[in-house]
Design a protein around this motif. Structure first.
Motif, mmCIF file in Angstrom:
data_model
loop_
_atom_site.group_PDB
_atom_site.id
_atom_site.type_symbol
_atom_site.label_atom_id
_atom_site.label_comp_id
_atom_site.label_asym_id
_atom_site.label_seq_id
_atom_site.Cartn_x
_atom_site.Cartn_y
_atom_site.Cartn_z
ATOM 1 N N ARG A 32 -12.794 1.894 11.335
ATOM 2 C CA ARG A 32 -12.628 1.875 9.876
ATOM 3 C C ARG A 32 -11.809 3.075 9.411
ATOM 4 N N ASP A 33 -12.043 4.250 10.006
ATOM 5 C CA ASP A 33 -11.243 5.425 9.661
ATOM 6 C C ASP A 33 -9.799 5.257 10.123
ATOM 7 N N PHE A 34 -9.608 4.588 11.266
ATOM 8 C CA PHE A 34 -8.249 4.340 11.756
ATOM 9 C C PHE A 34 -7.496 3.414 10.806
ATOM 10 N N ILE A 35 -8.163 2.363 10.338
ATOM 11 C CA ILE A 35 -7.557 1.454 9.364
ATOM 12 C C ILE A 35 -7.245 2.205 8.074
ATOM 13 N N ARG A 36 -8.145 3.070 7.657
ATOM 14 C CA ARG A 36 -7.931 3.856 6.440
ATOM 15 C C ARG A 36 -6.699 4.745 6.585
ATOM 16 N N GLY A 37 -6.549 5.378 7.745
ATOM 17 C CA GLY A 37 -5.396 6.237 7.967
ATOM 18 C C GLY A 37 -4.083 5.475 7.985
ATOM 19 N N LEU A 38 -4.070 4.271 8.578
ATOM 20 C CA LEU A 38 -2.855 3.464 8.595
ATOM 21 C C LEU A 38 -2.463 3.032 7.181
ATOM 22 N N ALA A 39 -3.454 2.608 6.395
ATOM 23 C CA ALA A 39 -3.169 2.126 5.040
ATOM 24 C C ALA A 39 -2.711 3.256 4.119
ATOM 25 N N LYS A 40 -3.082 4.497 4.432
ATOM 26 C CA LYS A 40 -2.681 5.631 3.602
ATOM 27 C C LYS A 40 -1.495 6.399 4.176
ATOM 28 N N SER A 41 -0.936 5.922 5.269
ATOM 29 C CA SER A 41 0.164 6.632 5.925
ATOM 30 C C SER A 41 1.434 6.570 5.080
ATOM 31 N N GLU A 42 2.342 7.509 5.350
ATOM 32 C CA GLU A 42 3.612 7.544 4.635
ATOM 33 C C GLU A 42 4.465 6.329 4.976
ATOM 34 N N SER A 43 4.352 5.843 6.205
ATOM 35 C CA SER A 43 5.110 4.653 6.600
ATOM 36 C C SER A 43 4.700 3.448 5.761
ATOM 37 N N PHE A 44 3.404 3.253 5.585
ATOM 38 C CA PHE A 44 2.929 2.121 4.786
ATOM 39 C C PHE A 44 3.332 2.289 3.323
ATOM 40 N N ARG A 45 3.289 3.514 2.834
ATOM 41 C CA ARG A 45 3.681 3.747 1.443
ATOM 42 C C ARG A 45 5.145 3.376 1.224
ATOM 43 N N ARG A 46 6.008 3.770 2.119
ATOM 44 C CA ARG A 46 7.434 3.483 1.955
ATOM 45 C C ARG A 46 7.732 1.995 2.115
ATOM 46 N N LEU A 47 7.040 1.336 3.043
ATOM 47 C CA LEU A 47 7.326 -0.071 3.318
ATOM 48 C C LEU A 47 6.717 -1.015 2.282
ATOM 49 N N VAL A 48 5.508 -0.713 1.831
ATOM 50 C CA VAL A 48 4.762 -1.678 1.018
ATOM 51 C C VAL A 48 4.492 -1.175 -0.391
ATOM 52 N N VAL A 49 3.902 -0.001 -0.515
ATOM 53 C CA VAL A 49 3.436 0.465 -1.823
ATOM 54 C C VAL A 49 4.589 0.658 -2.788
ATOM 55 N N GLU A 50 5.682 1.269 -2.330
ATOM 56 C CA GLU A 50 6.792 1.576 -3.224
ATOM 57 C C GLU A 50 7.641 0.358 -3.575
ATOM 58 N N THR A 51 7.423 -0.756 -2.925
ATOM 59 C CA THR A 51 8.254 -1.942 -3.152
ATOM 60 C C THR A 51 7.504 -3.071 -3.843
ATOM 61 N N ASN A 52 6.323 -2.800 -4.387
ATOM 62 C CA ASN A 52 5.527 -3.859 -4.992
ATOM 63 C C ASN A 52 4.878 -3.384 -6.289
ATOM 64 N N SER A 53 4.538 -4.342 -7.132
ATOM 65 C CA SER A 53 3.791 -4.058 -8.349
ATOM 66 C C SER A 53 2.307 -3.934 -8.014
ATOM 67 N N ASN A 54 1.528 -3.475 -8.976
ATOM 68 C CA ASN A 54 0.088 -3.314 -8.746
ATOM 69 C C ASN A 54 -0.595 -4.646 -8.468
ATOM 70 N N TYR A 55 -0.148 -5.706 -9.145
ATOM 71 C CA TYR A 55 -0.759 -7.018 -8.914
ATOM 72 C C TYR A 55 -0.552 -7.485 -7.481
ATOM 73 N N ARG A 56 0.646 -7.281 -6.976
ATOM 74 C CA ARG A 56 0.895 -7.726 -5.607
ATOM 75 C C ARG A 56 0.243 -6.793 -4.591
ATOM 76 N N LEU A 57 0.101 -5.509 -4.925
ATOM 77 C CA LEU A 57 -0.618 -4.608 -4.033
ATOM 78 C C LEU A 57 -2.072 -5.017 -3.888
ATOM 79 N N VAL A 58 -2.644 -5.557 -4.958
ATOM 80 C CA VAL A 58 -4.014 -6.075 -4.870
ATOM 81 C C VAL A 58 -4.071 -7.225 -3.876
ATOM 82 N N GLU A 59 -3.115 -8.140 -3.961
ATOM 83 C CA GLU A 59 -3.081 -9.276 -3.030
ATOM 84 C C GLU A 59 -2.909 -8.806 -1.593
#
Length: 247
Positions: free
Chosen positions: A80-107
């Motif tokens: 669970r901590d490993f999954i948490r670290g991947l989801a909060k990583s800079e790579s995930f932020r650049r690939l997913v978080v910065e390219t989507n709206s809040n509604y789609r981030l929820v999905e």
């Protein structure tokens, strides 16, 4: 003071119903840390976590989190901590978080971290407000610390898509960015021969008005180029001179 999560009525989805079907190719493979007895097996668990969180068919070096992998191999952190670290990583932020709206981030967050799609629009609105107030990091913590996550995956199981009977699988029907971001990238991409490129170039040219100055010929002074004394003797051509003739 953080805004509490809005109440929403969960709709009936197949992942909320106990399974009764015969296992087949739609049944997901479950990766548990307690089942890993060798380095190869724990490495397969790590790859499964990357595929689940990043939803990519190829795990690039850019995605890798070497420190988290080392801690998981040494049992210093839980899955669970490993999954948490991947989801909060800079790579995930650049690939997913910065390219989507809040509604789609929820999905995306619900599908990849809880293994299910949003129940309805009310749930999307409720969690999008959480993202707006707590940020993506707070949203990840809320999902991984929720009772739903603990009940289905606990501390040692990699999240997986529960009950693949609609829009399967998630990584094929939920790319890392939506249509509007794709259209934005396509619009900004340079296209050879596109009329918009010419219009942009033409509008960027800074033209200045040419102003003509009238000139009166009465004010023009032409210098005198005549000579008072002749210098030298002009050379004349003798008509009787003989020139070579080609026969």
């Amino acid at each position: 003071m953080p805004i509490p999560l809005l109440e929403y009525q969960p709709s009936s989805q197949n992942q909320r119903v106990s399974g009764y079907e015969v296992p087949n190719e739609d049944t997901p493979w479950i990766y548990r840390l307690e089942d890993c007895a060798s380095d190869g097996e724990i490495q397969e668990l790590i790859w499964a976590a990357y595929r689940q969180v990043f939803s990519e068919h190829e795990t690039l070096k850019f995605y890798r989190q070497a420190q988290l992998e080392s801690q998981l191999k040494n049992r210093a952190i839980t899955v669970r901590d490993f999954i948490r670290g991947l989801a909060k990583s800079e790579s995930f932020r650049r690939l997913v978080v910065e390219t989507n709206s809040n509604y789609r981030l929820v999905e995306v967050g619900l599908k990849r971290l809880l293994g299910r799609a949003p129940y309805n629009r009310d749930e999307e609105i409720a969690w999008s407000i959480k993202i707006a107030t707590m940020g993506w990091s707070g949203f990840v913590d809320a999902l991984l610390d929720s009772e739903e996550y603990q009940t289905n995956f606990g501390d040692t199981t990699v999240p997986y898509q529960r009950r693949r009977f609609k829009d399967r699988p998630f990584n094929l029907v939920t790319p890392r960015y939506g249509d509007y971001w794709r259209d934005k990238e396509e619009k900004e991409r340079y296209k050879w021969g596109d009329i918009n490129n010419f219009m942009e170039m033409a509008s960027s040219i800074n033209t200045r008005q040419v102003r003509f100055t009238s000139v009166s010929t009465a004010n023009i002074q032409i210098p005198d180029m005549t000579r008072d004394n002749k210098q030298g003797v002009p050379v004349s051509v003798n008509p009787s001179a003989s020139f070579p003739v080609r026969l």
